[in-house]
Design an enzyme around this catalytic site. Sequence first.
Site: not given
Length: 252
Positions: A13, A152
């Site tokens: 990204m 996470y």
Amino acid sequence: MKTVMITGAASGMGLSATKLFLSKNWNVMMADFNQEAGEKVAAQLAQKYSANQVVFQKTNVASAASVKALKEATTKAFGRVDSLVNNAGIFTKGALHEVAEDAWDRIMAVDVKSIFLTAKYFVPDMIAQKSGTIVNTASISGLTGDYNMAAYNAAKGAVVNLVRAMALDYGKYNIRVNNVAPGPTNTPMFQANPPEVIKQFEAASPLGRLAEPEEIAKVIYFLASEDSNAITGQNIPVSTGFEIYSGQPVQK
């Protein structure tokens, strides 16, 4: 010409965002820990655009000294920064009791502390110039919970709420702060999964597919640009709908 600093810029990204900003005639400071990949990509992009428009700096986003050096290199190369894209991040699996302490510390440092450090070294200049935008890469895993992803979830959950505090504190300086919150995205890292796992993810999306890195980049650019002047403190999912399902069974 405006300038953006992008972390995690050498792949996925971050690389897609780098290419998009360059195509929109921005200067780009590429920051990444992978020096070989970063220098190679920056050299290729410099041939397409200009060596004066794109610069690479090897950076450990969890290190204060490294981020300070990144800020100094950015100022030397471009004079000012108009936007920060905090895209660098890592992932670790495991229920909470299974996560090693060093893995916990590492994910918190790379995914959360890095935003603190870029703010510490870059935001004072934005305050002085009374303008700027900050875009953080959060995740739908910060908006919802996942099995076997406790560290996470915790890290991205911190980023999800941090954006609100930053937007409140910096709004008076005409600095906007927003998050893009991707779902599973067709990056090289995700493609390392077995084909059957990728198919399961695709089937779980209402659109039947993963998001593409270029689609995430478009929203990052939107949030960094003047097109989003009235938007701040928001988490914008770009997920092909992964986070919209309540989990309830289909009712007949």
